[in-house]
Write an enzyme that holds these catalytic residues in place. Structure first.
Site, PDB file in Angstrom:
ATOM      1  N   GLY A 262       0.842  -1.202   0.000  1.00  0.00           N
ATOM      2  CA  GLY A 262       0.000   0.000   0.000  1.00  0.00           C
ATOM      3  C   GLY A 262       0.871   1.245   0.000  1.00  0.00           C
ATOM      4  O   GLY A 262       2.075   1.183  -0.272  1.00  0.00           O
ATOM      5  N   VAL A 263       0.265   2.370   0.315  1.00  0.00           N
ATOM      6  CA  VAL A 263       1.046   3.601   0.379  1.00  0.00           C
ATOM      7  C   VAL A 263       1.133   4.051   1.834  1.00  0.00           C
ATOM      8  O   VAL A 263       0.368   3.589   2.668  1.00  0.00           O
ATOM      9  CB  VAL A 263       0.417   4.707  -0.509  1.00  0.00           C
ATOM     10  N   GLY A 264       2.088   4.918   2.135  1.00  0.00           N
ATOM     11  CA  GLY A 264       2.194   5.446   3.497  1.00  0.00           C
ATOM     12  C   GLY A 264       3.443   4.942   4.205  1.00  0.00           C
ATOM     13  O   GLY A 264       4.278   4.240   3.638  1.00  0.00           O
ATOM     14  N   VAL A 266       4.132   2.752   6.682  1.00  0.00           N
ATOM     15  CA  VAL A 266       4.472   1.346   6.891  1.00  0.00           C
ATOM     16  C   VAL A 266       4.953   0.736   5.578  1.00  0.00           C
ATOM     17  O   VAL A 266       5.973   0.036   5.528  1.00  0.00           O
ATOM     18  CB  VAL A 266       3.254   0.558   7.426  1.00  0.00           C
ATOM     19  N   GLU A 287      -0.280  -1.626  -7.168  1.00  0.00           N
ATOM     20  CA  GLU A 287      -0.958  -0.527  -7.863  1.00  0.00           C
ATOM     21  C   GLU A 287      -0.076   0.701  -7.933  1.00  0.00           C
ATOM     22  O   GLU A 287       0.048   1.326  -8.957  1.00  0.00           O
ATOM     23  CB  GLU A 287      -2.302  -0.168  -7.235  1.00  0.00           C
ATOM     24  N   ASN A 377     -10.126   7.602   4.072  1.00  0.00           N
ATOM     25  CA  ASN A 377      -9.791   7.736   2.642  1.00  0.00           C
ATOM     26  C   ASN A 377     -10.717   6.875   1.787  1.00  0.00           C
ATOM     27  O   ASN A 377     -11.383   7.360   0.894  1.00  0.00           O
ATOM     28  CB  ASN A 377      -8.342   7.311   2.383  1.00  0.00           C
ATOM     29  N   GLY A 381      -7.393  -0.028  -3.255  1.00  0.00           N
ATOM     30  CA  GLY A 381      -7.162  -1.339  -3.853  1.00  0.00           C
ATOM     31  C   GLY A 381      -6.919  -2.419  -2.823  1.00  0.00           C
ATOM     32  O   GLY A 381      -6.660  -3.576  -3.164  1.00  0.00           O
TER      33      GLY A 381
HETATM   34  O1  0RQ Z   1      -4.339  10.578  12.095  1.00  0.00           O
HETATM   35  O2  0RQ Z   1      -3.616  12.074  10.280  1.00  0.00           O
HETATM   36  O3  0RQ Z   1      -4.696  12.974  12.335  1.00  0.00           O
HETATM   37  O4  0RQ Z   1      -2.380  12.000  12.442  1.00  0.00           O
HETATM   38  O5  0RQ Z   1      -5.417   7.895  11.146  1.00  0.00           O
HETATM   39  O6  0RQ Z   1      -2.871   6.961  10.315  1.00  0.00           O
HETATM   40  O7  0RQ Z   1      -0.946   5.723  11.227  1.00  0.00           O
HETATM   41  O8  0RQ Z   1      -0.541   7.852   9.865  1.00  0.00           O
HETATM   42  O9  0RQ Z   1      -1.334   5.677   8.825  1.00  0.00           O
HETATM   43  O10 0RQ Z   1      -1.185   7.292   6.839  1.00  0.00           O
HETATM   44  O11 0RQ Z   1      -0.580   4.833   6.707  1.00  0.00           O
HETATM   45  O12 0RQ Z   1      -2.968   5.584   6.951  1.00  0.00           O
HETATM   46  C1  0RQ Z   1      -5.477   2.875   6.905  1.00  0.00           C
HETATM   47  C2  0RQ Z   1      -5.818   5.328   6.713  1.00  0.00           C
HETATM   48  C3  0RQ Z   1      -3.568   4.380   7.313  1.00  0.00           C
HETATM   49  C4  0RQ Z   1      -4.431   4.133   4.976  1.00  0.00           C
HETATM   50  C5  0RQ Z   1      -4.846   4.174   6.477  1.00  0.00           C
HETATM   51  C6  0RQ Z   1      -5.363   7.964  12.577  1.00  0.00           C
HETATM   52  C7  0RQ Z   1      -3.929   8.347  12.852  1.00  0.00           C
HETATM   53  C8  0RQ Z   1      -3.683   9.363  11.745  1.00  0.00           C
HETATM   54  C9  0RQ Z   1      -3.543   7.975   9.617  1.00  0.00           C
HETATM   55  P1  0RQ Z   1      -3.710  12.026  11.768  1.00  0.00           P
HETATM   56  P2  0RQ Z   1      -1.338   6.616  10.112  1.00  0.00           P
HETATM   57  P3  0RQ Z   1      -1.420   5.894   7.262  1.00  0.00           P
HETATM   58  C10 0RQ Z   1      -3.022   1.349  -1.465  1.00  0.00           C
HETATM   59  C11 0RQ Z   1      -4.017   0.466  -0.759  1.00  0.00           C
HETATM   60  C12 0RQ Z   1      -6.959   2.128   2.872  1.00  0.00           C
HETATM   61  C13 0RQ Z   1      -6.619   2.093   1.410  1.00  0.00           C
HETATM   62  C14 0RQ Z   1      -5.483   1.186   1.071  1.00  0.00           C
HETATM   63  C15 0RQ Z   1      -5.604   3.867   4.046  1.00  0.00           C
HETATM   64  C16 0RQ Z   1      -4.429   8.775  10.589  1.00  0.00           C
HETATM   65  O13 0RQ Z   1      -3.469   3.135   4.794  1.00  0.00           O
HETATM   66  O14 0RQ Z   1      -6.304   4.785   3.652  1.00  0.00           O
HETATM   67  O15 0RQ Z   1      -4.962   0.436   1.858  1.00  0.00           O
HETATM   68  N1  0RQ Z   1      -5.844   2.573   3.700  1.00  0.00           N
HETATM   69  N2  0RQ Z   1      -5.111   1.234  -0.182  1.00  0.00           N
HETATM   70  O16 0RQ Z   1      -3.795   8.872  14.138  1.00  0.00           O
HETATM   71  C17 0RQ Z   1      -8.665   6.678  15.194  1.00  0.00           C
HETATM   72  C18 0RQ Z   1      -7.801   4.518  15.005  1.00  0.00           C
HETATM   73  C19 0RQ Z   1      -6.753   5.043  14.178  1.00  0.00           C
HETATM   74  C20 0RQ Z   1      -6.774   6.426  13.916  1.00  0.00           C
HETATM   75  C21 0RQ Z   1      -5.079   5.489  12.886  1.00  0.00           C
HETATM   76  N3  0RQ Z   1      -7.860   3.225  15.303  1.00  0.00           N
HETATM   77  N4  0RQ Z   1      -8.730   5.377  15.471  1.00  0.00           N
HETATM   78  N5  0RQ Z   1      -7.713   7.241  14.409  1.00  0.00           N
HETATM   79  N6  0RQ Z   1      -5.718   6.652  13.110  1.00  0.00           N
HETATM   80  N7  0RQ Z   1      -5.690   4.502  13.540  1.00  0.00           N
HETATM   81  C22 0RQ Z   1      -3.412   2.716  -1.962  1.00  0.00           C
HETATM   82  C23 0RQ Z   1      -4.607   2.800  -2.874  1.00  0.00           C
HETATM   83  O17 0RQ Z   1      -5.453   1.985  -2.873  1.00  0.00           O
HETATM   84  C24 0RQ Z   1      -4.746   3.905  -3.841  1.00  0.00           C
END
Ligand code: 0RQ
Length: 497
Positions: A262-264, A266, A287, A377, A381
């Protein structure tokens, strides 16, 4: 721009962005290029937003995935979007999705093109597509992503092409465009290896379909990489050790199987982990191709990467441009219905690595909704890969918001990936291997290996009471307490007692 519009007759269709947006009428559905901050149109949406400032109206927007600020932010900030699909990451638009202003439809990215061709998503009035160039035949050479562009061009009444001079012409040749027929006429997608070419290096189009051409010189607005934090680093280390054990157990070849990440944060850390590992001849079927792939190429560890978007940081893009002829040999960009195709992912045996917002003690994954209600978001994918992969791993730090939130909960407040699709969960605490385990065995594995120590007693207590109260049911739950962690967070600001 004239050297990029190779069909002389089409050169007469070059107009300003302001002239082009006159073709867009209130309520229209606009389908565009663009996938994770790559290859989205810029000049046309900026001009549309300017027009909407003076004369407010809304349109429906379909893309490949997320776009940059010149698109989603520009249109959302003038309240110009009524319906949006299938994925986005913009803050302004997110708040409108969560206050009822915007109808947001969260769909598996592989399915958008088929759903739209088959008429489930409404009629496409205009396609707006970023291109590197237009060939003499009117075919379109995409830029940093293919996304849904080929399908949208086929379905739209008219096409506006944004020819982007900031995108080097060297992208020509990096794409492989194949559009499957729709059922009942679909044939097998003939990809057997990640580097197989099965289509054309351009998006088929005819000159008469192109209504106008807009020059643009704005680069993709990609984000710089955050420095690797200790939590992501730990999850990356655990992944490498886990995969080594899979090879030792004879469950995978020495060069693994094609990787999707994925992106981000991790994902970046995991890719960096591969760069520093002793894995060789790695293949990628993903992707989004990011900076880490350039690192793998430089380290001599990557055989080939297939994706739908090339979306590196600005630094990564500069690095790519400097050595484009070297890097492009290792990459191919396909339509997202092919990069994310269930059939191909299953055939290749992909290792899918994606991030969760929260997981529950039985292995369900929530990737999209905060506290079950607020869209973050979208599923993107992740579901395309999770369900069909050979091995499906989900990552999450064990806690969020400084420890006030446990990412391991009794029951996910929203389920994107059901327990049936999730093989392994990794947090910085450890690895839960869920394969071949019943729900009650999974609960122990997840609580003991993945939950933060601060939350383990609360989770054990929930599981034990649910197990007793349901008489050791297949999946023990206390229905009146299943969301008690979330409820406590909403009431007190912490999931702790
Ligand atoms: O909040 O932005 O206010 O700091 O969520 O969390 O840990 O920075 O992680 O940026 O990697 O995003 C799942 C959203 C993770 C992303 C998700 C809060 C946390 C933070 C972001 P702030 P992190 P990331 C490839 C495949 C779905 C689509 C996908 C995603 C913000 O990976 O959109 O995988 N995935 N696509 O503080 C409340 C919880 C929380 C929380 C995290 N349990 N409760 N807030 N946060 N956990 C790409 C494509 O498909 C195009």
């Amino acid at each position: 721009i004239l050297d990029r519009v190779r069909n002389k007759a089409l050169q007469s269709k070059i107009v300003t962005p302001e002239e082009a947006v006159e073709l867009i009428k209130p309520g229209m559905t606009i389908a565009t290029s663009g996938f994770t901050s790559s290859a989205y149109p810029k000049a046309v949406p900026l001009a549309l937003a300017e027009r909407m400032k003076k004369d407010p109206f809304t349109v429906n927007i379909m893309t490949g995935a997320s776009t940059g600020p010149e698109f989603d932010e520009a249109l959302a900030s003038v309240h110009g979007i009524k319906k949006r699909l299938p994925f986005q990451t913009d803050r302004t638009l997110r708040s409108q999705i969560n206050d009822g202003t915007v109808d947001y439809i969260d769909i598996h990215l592989s399915e958008v093109a088929q759903l739209s061709r088959c008429g489930y998503l409404g009629h496409i009035d205009v396609a707006v597509i970023e291109a590197c160039a237009i060939t003499e035949e009117g075919n379109i050479i995409p830029t940093t992503a293919v996304g849904n562009s080929a399908s949208f061009i086929q379905s739209a009444d008219i096409v506006i092409v944004e020819v982007n001079n900031a995108q080097p012409l060297e992208f020509e040749g990096m794409h492989d465009v194949y559009l499957p027929l729709d059922p009942p006429n679909r044939l097998p997608i003939p990809i057997i290896h990640v580097d197989d070419r099965i289509g054309t290096p351009y998006i088929p189009c005819t000159p008469d379909k192109i209504r106008c051409i807009v020059p643009c010189d704005i680069a993709d607005h990609t984000r710089s990489l955050a420095p690797l934090d200790a939590t992501s680093q730990k999850m990356a280390d655990l992944t490498i050790e886990f995969l080594k054990r899979e090879i030792e157990a004879g469950r995978m070849p020495k060069n693994l199987l094609p990787i999707q990440s994925g992106v981000g944060n991790v994902a970046n850390a995991v890719t960096a982990g591969f760069v520093h590992s002793d894995f060789r001849d790695l293949t990628v079927y993903t992707e989004v191709i990011q900076d880490g792939m350039l690192d793998l190429i430089d380290a001599g560890k990557l055989s080939f990467a297939s994706g739908t978007a090339f979306s590196p940081s600005p630094e990564g893009m500069a690095r790519f441009f400097k050595d484009i002829d070297k890097y492009k040999k290792y990459m191919i960009l396909r339509p997202q219905e092919i990069s994310n195709s269930a059939e191909v992912i299953r055939r290749l045996g992909v290792i899918a690595m994606n991030t969760a917002i929260e997981v529950d003690i039985y292995g369900n994954v929530n990737s999209t909704h905060i506290a079950g209600t607020q869209m973050m978001n979208g599923i993107g994918g992740s579901g395309d890969f999770a369900r069909n992969a050979y091995l499906t791993i989900f990552y999450t730090p064990s806690v969020a918001k400084g420890g006030a939130i446990s990412a391991v909960v009794p029951f996910c407040s929203h389920v994107d990936q059901p327990e049936h699709d999730v093989d392994v969960i990794i947090t910085e605490q450890g690895v839960a291997d869920l394969r071949g385990k019943s729900p009650r065995q999974r609960a122990k594995e997840i609580i003991e290996n993945c939950a933060h120590p601060d939350y383990r007693p609360l989770l054990r207590d929930y599981f034990e009471r649910a197990d007793a109260k349901t008489n050791h049911a297949h999946t023990p739950h206390l229905l009146d307490e299943a969301f008690s962690f979330h409820q406590r967070y909403l009431e007190t600001g912490s999931m702790k007692m």
